[in-house]
Design a protein around this motif. Structure first.
Motif, mmCIF file in Angstrom:
data_model
loop_
_atom_site.group_PDB
_atom_site.id
_atom_site.type_symbol
_atom_site.label_atom_id
_atom_site.label_comp_id
_atom_site.label_asym_id
_atom_site.label_seq_id
_atom_site.Cartn_x
_atom_site.Cartn_y
_atom_site.Cartn_z
ATOM 1 N N CYS A 71 0.836 -1.204 0.000
ATOM 2 C CA CYS A 71 0.000 0.000 0.000
ATOM 3 C C CYS A 71 0.875 1.261 0.000
ATOM 4 O O CYS A 71 1.799 1.384 0.811
ATOM 5 C CB CYS A 71 -0.907 0.027 1.219
ATOM 6 N N THR A 72 0.531 2.196 -0.848
ATOM 7 C CA THR A 72 1.352 3.397 -1.014
ATOM 8 C C THR A 72 1.532 4.209 0.278
ATOM 9 O O THR A 72 2.648 4.594 0.603
ATOM 10 C CB THR A 72 0.766 4.276 -2.131
ATOM 11 N N PRO A 73 0.466 4.486 1.033
ATOM 12 C CA PRO A 73 0.658 5.330 2.228
ATOM 13 C C PRO A 73 1.665 4.727 3.208
ATOM 14 O O PRO A 73 2.403 5.450 3.879
ATOM 15 C CB PRO A 73 -0.734 5.375 2.865
ATOM 16 N N CYS A 74 1.703 3.406 3.282
ATOM 17 C CA CYS A 74 2.605 2.738 4.209
ATOM 18 C C CYS A 74 4.012 2.670 3.624
ATOM 19 O O CYS A 74 4.993 3.033 4.269
ATOM 20 C CB CYS A 74 2.070 1.343 4.499
ATOM 21 N N ARG A 75 4.102 2.202 2.396
ATOM 22 C CA ARG A 75 5.423 2.057 1.763
ATOM 23 C C ARG A 75 6.146 3.402 1.724
ATOM 24 O O ARG A 75 7.295 3.528 2.144
ATOM 25 C CB ARG A 75 5.260 1.499 0.345
ATOM 26 N N GLU A 76 5.447 4.429 1.230
ATOM 27 C CA GLU A 76 6.075 5.749 1.105
ATOM 28 C C GLU A 76 6.134 6.454 2.462
ATOM 29 O O GLU A 76 7.116 7.112 2.784
ATOM 30 C CB GLU A 76 5.300 6.605 0.101
ATOM 31 N N GLY A 77 5.047 6.323 3.218
ATOM 32 C CA GLY A 77 4.956 7.043 4.493
ATOM 33 C C GLY A 77 6.020 6.618 5.488
ATOM 34 O O GLY A 77 6.717 7.449 6.066
ATOM 35 N N THR A 78 6.172 5.290 5.678
ATOM 36 C CA THR A 78 7.151 4.827 6.657
ATOM 37 C C THR A 78 8.567 5.221 6.230
ATOM 38 O O THR A 78 9.396 5.593 7.057
ATOM 39 C CB THR A 78 7.074 3.295 6.864
ATOM 40 N N ALA A 79 8.827 5.157 4.925
ATOM 41 C CA ALA A 79 10.165 5.510 4.428
ATOM 42 C C ALA A 79 10.430 7.000 4.607
ATOM 43 O O ALA A 79 11.530 7.419 4.975
ATOM 44 C CB ALA A 79 10.289 5.123 2.955
ATOM 45 N N GLY A 139 1.764 11.588 10.764
ATOM 46 C CA GLY A 139 1.158 10.792 11.835
ATOM 47 C C GLY A 139 -0.355 10.812 11.753
ATOM 48 O O GLY A 139 -1.020 9.822 12.050
ATOM 49 N N GLN A 140 -0.907 11.954 11.346
ATOM 50 C CA GLN A 140 -2.368 12.067 11.240
ATOM 51 C C GLN A 140 -2.881 11.350 9.997
ATOM 52 O O GLN A 140 -4.012 10.890 9.960
ATOM 53 C CB GLN A 140 -2.790 13.541 11.176
ATOM 54 N N ASN A 141 -2.069 11.281 8.968
ATOM 55 C CA ASN A 141 -2.594 10.824 7.675
ATOM 56 C C ASN A 141 -2.232 9.405 7.261
ATOM 57 O O ASN A 141 -2.778 8.884 6.294
ATOM 58 C CB ASN A 141 -2.148 11.803 6.575
ATOM 59 N N MET A 142 -1.288 8.789 7.974
ATOM 60 C CA MET A 142 -0.895 7.433 7.560
ATOM 61 C C MET A 142 -1.872 6.372 8.037
ATOM 62 O O MET A 142 -2.069 5.355 7.378
ATOM 63 C CB MET A 142 0.502 7.105 8.093
ATOM 64 N N GLY A 143 -2.473 6.603 9.196
ATOM 65 C CA GLY A 143 -3.333 5.580 9.791
ATOM 66 C C GLY A 143 -4.600 5.369 8.988
ATOM 67 O O GLY A 143 -5.117 6.290 8.362
ATOM 68 N N GLY A 144 -5.080 4.139 8.976
ATOM 69 C CA GLY A 144 -6.377 3.849 8.367
ATOM 70 C C GLY A 144 -6.418 3.947 6.854
ATOM 71 O O GLY A 144 -7.488 4.018 6.259
ATOM 72 N N THR A 145 -5.262 3.979 6.228
ATOM 73 C CA THR A 145 -5.259 4.157 4.775
ATOM 74 C C THR A 145 -4.730 2.936 4.040
ATOM 75 O O THR A 145 -4.476 3.003 2.849
ATOM 76 C CB THR A 145 -4.358 5.349 4.404
#
Lengths: 432, 167
Positions: free
Chosen positions: A347-355, A381-387
């Motif tokens: 999932c993009t938000p996780c792959r890109e967000g965590t990096a 932090g507000q936008n990565m969750g639940g996506t």
């Protein structure tokens, strides 16, 4: 509350791994009782009434999970035992598998009988070499001793138990990632629904239960639902293994009733903070959980509901203690390194967000951060969750949000001075 | 390290036993790869093709799995492999010191192999599940904990000594 010994009874006992010894000490009596004296539905009912909850981290009521598996299906049903414990700070299932593998096997028999399962896979993380060896030995002995196989405990019930080794991927502890990995694929979690109870391993109804959860079943069948639920607190049945680590004098696994005060675990059982230093924070349920300040930790009790109220979670029962000498910026950097490494990339938000989070924190720690970076971290932090499909992304966002908001002064100091506040304080103290 | 790969007769038997555990051939992927790595020390492109043929899947499916899981390696490692845990609990108890000591004693950085091929080592950002022993490492899969600079040095010495004594 004192330490209890429901499932930790034989930890450290070199004899308990042997089937012969274990049979002389109550082993498989509950499984025998279930098979001979109880209907499958009665077993499920007992587990529902015990308030046993999934102890891998999600805390879902175990009996209810079983009840979702359809009854009159002609497809085979499977049990996948989750022994992929990899949530940082978690090492409790290892104790069960290393010291009392027959308790787990007995739990597997009870669950399988209740749900009508004839094949169970134990998914054990690849890094667990000695636990795997001990478990393999126990399974071999159980087959040879007629405990499992064509006739479970001599009764007209067939159950095969196979061990499946993982190969180093945190995401395979997520239940549908585990199923993908069991099927020989990379561990990409599945979209739900359908839930594994309907479409799980090999397209068939599947129960996925954690090692510790299953290991409580012999005690519940032996002593009854009421006994177990009375041990804990409301809606949080029984006892639980807490894996205590970090800046404490006596790290280790402690079995305590649900609802035990956290400070009791840290100060009484854990022997207090290293070198008499001050408690600063606690990561209460593995690094996916939101960090608690010392004040919050002082008030917290160890159960799912209390920690949820504090906007954190009981998670896997991994309590990591941080003292006043720990730099919270570097600690978060450490945690987010893990998540960016373990994001499966689906999932993009996780792959890109965590990096992205990890890169920003690296920049701050190396002294190149700006105030805008802190704002970006808050925003992420507000936008990565639940996506995303699974909870890993939220697991990365929870520590992110809580570390930055609860210890903002440390982040600001680090950006302004290009140095750690904690380390500066330590240096100054030495200079004085 | 020949280019071609095939299971030894013993491992062929083990492979057949593995197949019987699952309703699909593909599910034997992880155990087959563990077996391959146990036999060869790493997973070569030829081995990937061999496994693909055995499991009747395209070779890309094997590569996908090999590259996804961190324990599978496509390059040979040292005779002994060390993995240092760097997760939060180990880090607060001094995993940096363990890293520095290994780097100094072995003379190679994380991810490298010593010149004599005896050791390879790497730092793992994942938790290895032994936080009660923090800081800890895995030597050939087994846990060594409560480490200090001295203990790491001692561990390497003991390992070297067990070799010369033929153990």
């Amino acid at each position: 509350m004192p330490i209890v010994k429901n499932i930790s009874e034989f930890f450290g006992n070199e004899n308990a791994r042997s089937l012969k010894w274990r049979l002389e000490h109550g082993g498989y009596e509950s499984a025998r009782k279930a098979l001979r004296e109880m209907k499958p539905d009665e077993v499920t009912e007992t587990v529902i009434n015990s308030n046993l909850r999934g102890l891998g981290g999600a805390g879902f009521p175990t009996g209810r999970k079983w009840s979702f598996v359809p009854k009159g299906t002609d497809k085979p049903k499977y049990l996948a035992v989750n022994c992929d414990e990899a949530e940082p700070g978690t090492f409790k299932d290892k104790y069960i598998v290393e010291w009392d593998p027959h308790r787990l096997l007995e739990g597997i028999i009870i669950c399988s009988y209740a749900v009508g399962i004839h094949t169970a896979y134990i998914y054990i993380r690849g890094e667990y070499v000695r636990p795997f060896e001990r478990l393999e030995q126990a399974v071999k002995e159980a087959y040879a001793g007629g405990i499992i196989g064509e006739k479970v405990l001599g009764e007209d019930y067939k159950l095969d138990v196979f061990i499946h080794r993982g190969a180093g991927a945190y995401i395979c502890g997520e239940e549908t990632g585990l199923l993908e990995s069991l099927e020989g694929k990379k561990g990409w979690p599945r979209l739900k629904p359908p839930f594994p109870a309907l479409v799980g391993a090999f397209g068939c109804p599947t129960v996925i239960n954690n090692v510790e959860t299953l290991s409580h079943l012999p005690g519940i069948i032996k002593n009854g639902a009421q006994w177990f639920s009375d041990l804990g607190c409301e809606r949080n049945g029984g006892s639980r293994l807490f894996a205590l680590s970090g800046c404490v004098n006596k790290p280790g696994v402690y079995e305590l009733p649900m609802g035990t005060p956290m400070k009791e675990l840290i100060y009484e059982h854990g022997g207090g903070i290293l070198e008499g230093r001050k408690l600063k924070a606690v990561v209460p349920g593995g690094t996916s959980s939101a960090v608690l300040t010392a004040e919050e930790a002082e008030m917290a009790t160890l159960d799912f509901d209390c920690l949820a109220k504090l906007k954190s979670m009981a998670g896997s029962g991994a309590v990591i203690v941080l003292d006043e000498d720990v730099c919270m910026v570097k600690a978060l950097h450490n945690i987010e390194h893990f998540f960016s490494h373990e994001s499966c990339g689906q999932c993009t938000p996780c792959r890109e967000g965590t990096a992205w989070v990890f890169r920003i924190l690296t920049r701050i720690v190396e002294g190149g951060g700006t105030m805008a970076d802190i704002a970006t971290l808050k925003n992420l932090g507000q936008n990565m969750g639940g996506t995303s499909i699974c909870a890993l992304c939220e697991g990365a966002a929870m520590p992110l949000r809580s570390f930055v908001s609860k210890f903002e002064d440390e982040f600001e100091y680090y950006v302004k001075h290009k140095r750690s506040l904690v380390e500066d304080r330590k240096r100054n103290a030495v200079a004085v | 390290m020949s280019a071609s790969f095939e299971f030894t007769p013993e491992n062929k038997k083990r492979f057949e036993e593995i197949l019987r555990r699952y309703p699909t051939k593909r599910a034997a992927m992880l155990p087959s790869l563990h077996l391959t790595q146990e036999q060869e020390g790493y997973i070569s492109p030829e081995a990937e093709q061999y496994i693909a043929d055995l499991l009747e899947v395209p070779v890309v499916d094997v590569r996908e799995v090999v590259s996804f899981y961190t324990m599978f390696t496509r390059n040979p490692l040292g005779k002994h492999h060390i993995r240092v845990c760097e997760s939060l609990s180990c880090w607060v108890r001094g995993s940096d010191e363990v890293k520095e000591t290994l780097e100094k004693e072995l003379g190679v950085e994380s991810g490298g192999i010593t010149e004599d091929g005896e050791y390879s080592w790497e730092v793992i950002p994942d938790c290895l599940g032994a936080c009660e022993l923090a800081p800890m490492l895995q030597l050939d899969g087994y846990f060594e904990g409560n480490l200090t600079r001295e203990k790491v040095v001692e561990l390497l010495k003991k390992q070297a000594a067990s070799k010369t004594s033929g153990k």
